[in-house]
Design a protein around this motif. Structure first.
Motif, mmCIF file in Angstrom:
data_model
loop_
_atom_site.group_PDB
_atom_site.id
_atom_site.type_symbol
_atom_site.label_atom_id
_atom_site.label_comp_id
_atom_site.label_asym_id
_atom_site.label_seq_id
_atom_site.Cartn_x
_atom_site.Cartn_y
_atom_site.Cartn_z
ATOM 1 N N LEU A 1 0.842 -1.135 0.041
ATOM 2 C CA LEU A 1 0.050 0.161 -0.042
ATOM 3 C C LEU A 1 0.737 1.330 0.040
ATOM 4 C CD1 LEU A 1 -2.835 1.134 0.079
ATOM 5 C CD2 LEU A 1 -2.742 0.927 2.598
ATOM 6 N N ILE A 2 1.827 1.335 0.708
ATOM 7 C CA ILE A 2 2.831 2.429 0.899
ATOM 8 C C ILE A 2 3.619 2.835 -0.453
ATOM 9 C CG2 ILE A 2 5.038 3.207 1.970
ATOM 10 C CD1 ILE A 2 3.719 2.651 4.648
ATOM 11 N N LYS A 3 4.067 1.462 -0.986
ATOM 12 C CA LYS A 3 4.879 1.546 -2.213
ATOM 13 C C LYS A 3 3.914 2.093 -3.279
ATOM 14 C CE LYS A 3 7.891 -1.426 -2.764
ATOM 15 N NZ LYS A 3 8.646 -2.685 -2.946
ATOM 16 N N GLU A 4 2.805 1.622 -3.226
ATOM 17 C CA GLU A 4 1.753 2.250 -4.255
ATOM 18 C C GLU A 4 1.398 3.572 -4.208
ATOM 19 O OE1 GLU A 4 -1.821 -0.294 -4.058
ATOM 20 O OE2 GLU A 4 -0.877 -1.866 -5.261
ATOM 21 N N SER A 5 1.201 4.062 -2.984
ATOM 22 C CA SER A 5 0.885 5.510 -2.571
ATOM 23 C C SER A 5 2.115 6.349 -3.070
ATOM 24 C CB SER A 5 0.565 5.691 -1.036
ATOM 25 O OG SER A 5 -0.438 5.016 -0.749
ATOM 26 N N GLU A 6 3.184 5.843 -2.557
ATOM 27 C CA GLU A 6 4.523 6.755 -2.868
ATOM 28 C C GLU A 6 4.592 6.902 -4.297
ATOM 29 O OE1 GLU A 6 9.403 6.379 -1.623
ATOM 30 O OE2 GLU A 6 7.978 4.798 -1.484
ATOM 31 N N LYS A 7 4.429 5.963 -5.213
ATOM 32 C CA LYS A 7 4.389 6.125 -6.685
ATOM 33 C C LYS A 7 3.281 7.144 -7.043
ATOM 34 C CE LYS A 7 4.423 3.556 -10.719
ATOM 35 N NZ LYS A 7 4.383 2.153 -11.366
ATOM 36 N N SER A 8 2.108 7.195 -6.581
ATOM 37 C CA SER A 8 0.982 7.958 -7.051
ATOM 38 C C SER A 8 1.307 9.225 -6.277
ATOM 39 C CB SER A 8 -0.348 7.535 -6.524
ATOM 40 O OG SER A 8 -0.500 7.420 -4.950
ATOM 41 N N PHE A 9 1.656 9.569 -5.314
ATOM 42 C CA PHE A 9 2.155 10.812 -4.658
ATOM 43 C C PHE A 9 3.376 11.502 -5.387
ATOM 44 C CE2 PHE A 9 1.102 9.034 -0.120
ATOM 45 C CZ PHE A 9 -0.505 9.451 -0.360
ATOM 46 N N HIS A 10 4.212 10.691 -6.104
ATOM 47 C CA HIS A 10 5.362 11.162 -6.716
ATOM 48 C C HIS A 10 6.269 11.572 -5.693
ATOM 49 C CE1 HIS A 10 3.840 10.430 -10.775
ATOM 50 N NE2 HIS A 10 2.858 11.375 -10.409
ATOM 51 N N TYR A 11 6.394 10.894 -4.382
ATOM 52 C CA TYR A 11 7.291 11.300 -3.382
ATOM 53 C C TYR A 11 8.555 11.422 -3.550
ATOM 54 C CZ TYR A 11 8.254 11.475 1.615
ATOM 55 O OH TYR A 11 8.762 11.787 3.036
ATOM 56 N N ARG A 12 9.297 12.724 -3.552
ATOM 57 C CA ARG A 12 10.576 12.765 -4.074
ATOM 58 C C ARG A 12 11.429 13.850 -2.905
ATOM 59 N NH1 ARG A 12 9.460 14.791 -9.720
ATOM 60 N NH2 ARG A 12 7.781 15.484 -8.866
ATOM 61 N N HIS A 13 12.569 13.821 -3.213
ATOM 62 C CA HIS A 13 13.370 14.661 -2.232
ATOM 63 C C HIS A 13 14.000 16.016 -2.987
ATOM 64 C CE1 HIS A 13 13.283 11.820 1.284
ATOM 65 N NE2 HIS A 13 13.359 11.035 0.366
ATOM 66 N N PRO A 14 14.011 16.960 -2.416
ATOM 67 C CA PRO A 14 13.923 17.374 -1.006
ATOM 68 C C PRO A 14 12.453 17.613 -0.707
ATOM 69 C CG PRO A 14 14.729 19.246 -2.210
ATOM 70 C CD PRO A 14 14.605 18.300 -3.196
ATOM 71 N N ILE A 15 12.139 17.235 0.482
ATOM 72 C CA ILE A 15 10.600 17.288 0.927
ATOM 73 C C ILE A 15 10.995 17.699 2.292
ATOM 74 C CG2 ILE A 15 10.448 14.800 1.609
ATOM 75 C CD1 ILE A 15 7.497 15.085 0.247
ATOM 76 N N VAL A 16 9.929 18.373 2.810
ATOM 77 C CA VAL A 16 9.656 18.595 4.341
ATOM 78 C C VAL A 16 8.148 18.130 4.847
ATOM 79 C CG1 VAL A 16 9.240 20.695 6.233
ATOM 80 C CG2 VAL A 16 10.871 20.958 4.153
ATOM 81 N N GLY A 17 8.093 17.301 5.645
ATOM 82 C CA GLY A 17 7.142 16.842 6.560
ATOM 83 C C GLY A 17 6.297 17.853 7.456
ATOM 84 N N VAL A 18 5.082 18.193 7.156
ATOM 85 C CA VAL A 18 4.415 19.084 8.007
ATOM 86 C C VAL A 18 3.250 18.398 8.832
ATOM 87 C CG1 VAL A 18 3.149 21.369 8.215
ATOM 88 C CG2 VAL A 18 5.135 21.170 6.603
ATOM 89 N N HIS A 19 3.244 18.509 10.047
ATOM 90 C CA HIS A 19 2.181 17.506 11.093
ATOM 91 C C HIS A 19 1.265 18.789 11.438
ATOM 92 C CE1 HIS A 19 0.214 15.406 14.473
ATOM 93 N NE2 HIS A 19 -0.092 14.794 13.331
ATOM 94 N N VAL A 20 0.288 19.144 11.128
ATOM 95 C CA VAL A 20 -0.804 20.065 11.572
ATOM 96 C C VAL A 20 -1.854 19.505 12.323
ATOM 97 C CG1 VAL A 20 -2.408 21.971 11.061
ATOM 98 C CG2 VAL A 20 -0.283 21.899 9.657
ATOM 99 N N LYS A 21 -1.518 19.656 13.890
ATOM 100 C CA LYS A 21 -2.591 19.007 14.573
ATOM 101 C C LYS A 21 -3.864 19.740 15.102
ATOM 102 C CE LYS A 21 -3.805 15.636 17.710
ATOM 103 N NZ LYS A 21 -4.494 14.475 17.238
ATOM 104 N N ARG A 22 -4.801 19.203 15.035
ATOM 105 C CA ARG A 22 -6.164 20.073 15.327
ATOM 106 C C ARG A 22 -6.948 19.386 16.429
ATOM 107 N NH1 ARG A 22 -3.707 23.942 13.450
ATOM 108 N NH2 ARG A 22 -4.201 25.396 11.654
#
Length: 219
Positions: free
Chosen positions: A53-74
């Protein structure tokens, strides 16, 4: 009679094993987080279906570097900690990419955005059109199924921890968890973060002890 409180065991975080402590202190900026990261790396071994599932998502996201992870908690965090606008997170993201731009003027500004508030994703796309904004689209839907919610949470933790830099709140368990996993994935990611509220800590950790290097007169 009420029982007297027992002292915390010596091995409680952020303690590290004595036999590797000297080398670890010299090699890593946050030895306690690194040690916790080793346990989490083992605990987060993914089942085959989740890997797929993650591999498929990574491909569909076009997850590439550089990238910043942002976690917005509400949601529940609003009642537990200070509320931060999306702009306050993105201010730190802008600063990170401004630094990269010195060496690569054509750097693509890219973030992986995770939040428990679906409106944050639309807000980010509207306010920051010059960014590539990657996110798990299923996170936009409030899911009552706990199994699916857990699956999407694991996916967010996975992609956030693989980022080059994270902007989070360390009052959030997720923010600290992502930071700890990051330490197990590279030589030293101890400075690859910005927390909008508190410094890094472990719930119920042992007290931090420091040694003075110069004469100091306390207040």
């Amino acid at each position: 009679m009420p029982e007297e409180p027992q002292p915390k065991p010596q091995h409680m975080p952020l303690a590290i094993p004595r036999d590797i402590s000297e080398r670890l202190i010299h090699l890593h900026g946050n030895p306690g987080a690194w040690w916790l990261g080793q346990f989490l790396k083992y605990m987060f071994r993914l089942q085959p279906y989740m890997q797929k599932l993650i591999k498929e998502s990574e491909k569909s996201f076009h997850y590439r570097h550089p990238i910043v992870g942002v976690h917005v908690k509400r949601t529940d965090k609003i009642n537990e900690a200070q509320y931060y606008q999306l702009e306050e997170y993105m201010e730190q993201v802008e600063e990170y990419f401004a630094g990269l731009q010195v060496f690569n003027p054509k750097v693509t500004r890219r973030i992986y955005l995770a939040s428990d508030e679906p409106r944050v994703f639309e807000e980010a796309k509207k306010k920051y059109p010059h960014y590539e904004i990657l996110y798990n689209k299923k996170s936009q839907v409030v899911i009552m199924d706990k199994l699916n919610s857990l699956r999407d949470l694991i996916m967010d933790i996975y992609f956030l921890s693989r980022a080059d830099y994270i902007v989070v709140t360390f009052s959030s368990d997720i923010g600290r968890l992502v930071y700890e996993i990051m330490q197990s994935l590279s030589v030293d990611s101890s400075n690859c973060f910005y927390s909008l509220d508190t410094t890094y800590y472990f719930d119920f950790q042992r007290p931090n002890f420091v040694k003075t290097r110069f004469f100091h007169q306390p207040d």
